[in-house]
Design a protein around this motif. Structure first.
Motif, PDB file in Angstrom:
ATOM      1  N   GLY A   1       0.743  -1.234  -0.191  1.00 60.18           N
ATOM      2  CA  GLY A   1      -0.048   0.469   0.081  1.00 60.18           C
ATOM      3  C   GLY A   1       0.569   0.930   0.706  1.00 60.18           C
ATOM      4  O   GLY A   1       2.178   1.062   0.445  1.00 60.18           O
ATOM      5  N   VAL A   2       0.203   2.015  -0.431  1.00 62.83           N
ATOM      6  CA  VAL A   2       0.928   3.597  -0.708  1.00 62.83           C
ATOM      7  C   VAL A   2       1.433   3.822   1.391  1.00 62.83           C
ATOM      8  O   VAL A   2       0.307   3.760   2.036  1.00 62.83           O
ATOM      9  N   GLN A   3       1.985   4.553   1.899  1.00 62.51           N
ATOM     10  CA  GLN A   3       2.479   4.591   2.866  1.00 62.51           C
ATOM     11  C   GLN A   3       1.986   5.478   3.149  1.00 62.51           C
ATOM     12  O   GLN A   3       0.853   6.725   3.015  1.00 62.51           O
ATOM     13  N   GLY A   4       1.366   5.528   4.640  1.00 63.94           N
ATOM     14  CA  GLY A   4      -0.446   6.259   5.437  1.00 63.94           C
ATOM     15  C   GLY A   4      -1.461   5.520   5.122  1.00 63.94           C
ATOM     16  O   GLY A   4      -2.594   6.404   5.609  1.00 63.94           O
ATOM     17  N   ASN A   5      -1.354   4.481   4.633  1.00 63.00           N
ATOM     18  CA  ASN A   5      -3.099   3.769   4.970  1.00 63.00           C
ATOM     19  C   ASN A   5      -3.221   2.568   5.669  1.00 63.00           C
ATOM     20  O   ASN A   5      -4.087   2.070   5.283  1.00 63.00           O
ATOM     21  N   GLY A   6      -2.496   3.055   7.178  1.00 61.78           N
ATOM     22  CA  GLY A   6      -2.846   2.348   7.833  1.00 61.78           C
ATOM     23  C   GLY A   6      -1.570   0.944   8.416  1.00 61.78           C
ATOM     24  O   GLY A   6      -1.859   0.416   9.397  1.00 61.78           O
TER      25      GLY A   6
END
Length: 523
Positions: A287-292
């Motif tokens: 995932g793109v960083q910052g998605n949990g």
């Protein structure tokens, strides 16, 4: 400006970091400095920037020899540098950080209005979209890097040194940085791009110089294939793709059910996450960083305060236990931010290698640490993991970023594990070391250990994973096989469900790293 480094030599005690290095950077070019961690790239640029005094050789600008006693001299000569670890004051605004050290004044007072105007001018010129009054600590990493670039440009830098600039960036932020680099080059700024990432070097370089163990070992054209560049860097043939055997998953080891995390502002940052990991398999969380992803690993390790749901390891609940209790249960952990969460900078390499075991045999007890055992442990792991350090007693802060990462990985893998959780396991590590660390992770899997890898690098995800869980906005959109199509994974990282992504790819849709943000929520 034409920059030449002639015969630059820099030593630290008996260690030769730079050995008579020659380098020429022509006006208006992107010149990549490629090499392994500890090869001497950053040291060379620190000499150029006035942070170190060379022990031999000279710096020449437009045909004239110069000598810098400090970074101020380098900046006055038109040289700017953006360090791998940003030199920003978190509680200052963008404008305040930009003028720090050369503050504009009016009537003897700081002219912050002039600073704001300059931020807006440079930001508009390069499409940076930075608010002069925003606090740096509130900005994402990519925006903080732009603040560093604005600082250099505000001093009229004609040569801009970027030291491992993509080590902490997402794929989307990396693409944006490369576009900025090309624009700077086209407007006449020369860029020295320090990196070990082959794909990025090929994408953005005009020329490539390769350094190995403190010496220039050759120049390469950006058209050279990755295998050729890798072998030049490392001095041997490197396998860029792991020869991974088929997994033989056993019983469920880790079972996560409806895991939820709420931050201090009441925002649900992890929203009902459920999955399981079996003995002898690698589950990669993409995932793109910052998605949990950060909240997920921290919840499992007891580092989040407000956690609901369940996570059991071999039937034993992890939620609600302290971090020490989780580690003592046999969990090996590699945090995503080695600087703040994995290392004690002033401690030695040997001490950092036993941070999670210093109070247990053979390294110590509740009463005292056993220094001989700690030293012997370091003397074994340093060559095994190729940690480039002057000695086991050197402060870990003296190591390059990639060698610090090797310390963290060596510590996590240096015991019998019930579970390995590794977040960005090879961040900032060169291609030769990536090959080694990936092999060690897969060896751990083959021993029967359940492994959870969190990575924003699709290459890493697809090379290691037996199954891939894609996260988006705090949820898992789907769990797919490890050999899932990269375009499907890219669309899932942008918010598509697995089914919708496969249908879109079948219809001819594709995604690149630069498209892995700002997509609508298709789920």
């Amino acid at each position: 400006m034409k920059l030449e480094l002639r015969g630059i030599t820099k030593t630290f005690g008996s260690f030769v970091a730079n050995d008579a290095i020659d380098l020429v950077v022509e006006p208006g070019e992107i010149h990549s400095l490629l090499g392994e961690n500890g090869a001497g790239k950053s040291t060379l640029m620190n000499v150029l920037y006035g942070l170190y005094r060379p022990d031999g050789g000279q710096i020449v600008i437009d045909g004239e020899p110069v000598a810098f006693s400090d970074p101020g001299d380098a900046m006055d000569a038109g040289i700017g540098m953006v360090h791998q670890h940003f030199m920003l004051v978190p509680v200052f605004t963008v404008a305040e950080n930009m003028v720090l050290g050369h503050e504009p004044t009016r009537g003897g007072l700081l002219d912050i209005a002039a600073a704001r105007t300059l931020v807006r001018e440079i930001s508009a010129r390069f499409g940076f979209d930075l608010d002069p009054d925003a606090l740096v600590e509130d900005l994402p990493v990519g925006a903080q890097q732009r603040v560093e670039i604005i600082k250099a440009l505000s001093r009229r830098a004609e040569v801009l040194v970027l030291d491992e600039p993509t080590a902490v960036l997402t794929p989307h932020e990396t693409d944006e940085l490369m576009a900025i680099m090309r624009q700077l080059r086209d407007e006449g700024t020369s860029i020295v791009f320090i990196t070990h990432k082959l794909r990025e070097v090929k994408a953005v370089s005009d020329r490539i110089t390769v350094i190995r163990r403190g010496k220039v070992v050759g120049e390469a054209d950006p058209s050279a294939d990755q295998a050729e560049l890798a072998s030049l860097m490392v001095g041997r043939q490197v396998s860029l793709a792991q020869d991974k055997s088929e997994a033989a998953p056993g019983e469920v080891a880790l079972e996560v059910t409806d895991l939820r995390v709420t931050d201090a502002a009441g925002t649900r940052t992890l929203d009902g996450v459920s999955f399981e990991v079996r003995h002898g398999e690698v589950l990669a969380v993409a995932g793109v960083q910052g998605n949990g992803q950060t909240e997920l690993t921290e919840a499992l390790l007891g580092l989040q305060e407000t956690v609901h749901g369940s996570a059991t390891l071999e039937g034993r609940e992890l939620v609600g236990r302290s971090t020490k209790q989780v580690l003592d249960a046999g969990v090996g952990f590699v945090p995503e931010d080695r600087t703040h969460d994995a290392l004690v900078p002033d401690f030695s390499v040997a001490e950092n290698l036993v941070l999670d075991q210093h109070d247990r045999p053979p390294f110590g007890s509740a009463l005292a640490m056993k220094l001989k055992a700690i030293r012997q442990n370091a003397e074994r792991l340093i060559p095994e993991f190729d940690i480039r350090t002057e000695s086991a007693v050197s402060a870990v802060s003296t190591l390059s970023g990639g060698n610090q990462q090797k310390v963290v990985m060596a510590r996590a893998l240096n015991r019998e594990l019930a579970l390995l959780i590794a977040s960005q396991p090879t961040r900032g590590v060169d291609v030769g070391s990536i090959e080694f660390l990936h092999r060690r992770i897969l060896d751990e899997r083959d021993k029967g250990t359940p492994v959870v890898i969190v990575s924003t690098e699709l290459d890493e995800v697809t090379q290691l994973a037996d199954r891939i869980a894609v996260m988006y906005r705090g949820k898992i959109l789907g769990i797919v096989p490890g050999d899932e199509d990269r375009d499907v994974l890219g669309l899932m990282m942008a918010g598509y469900t697995a089914e919708a992504a496969r249908e879109a790819v079948a219809a001819g849709a594709r995604t690149t790293d630069s498209q892995l943000a700002d997509e609508g929520d298709i789920a």
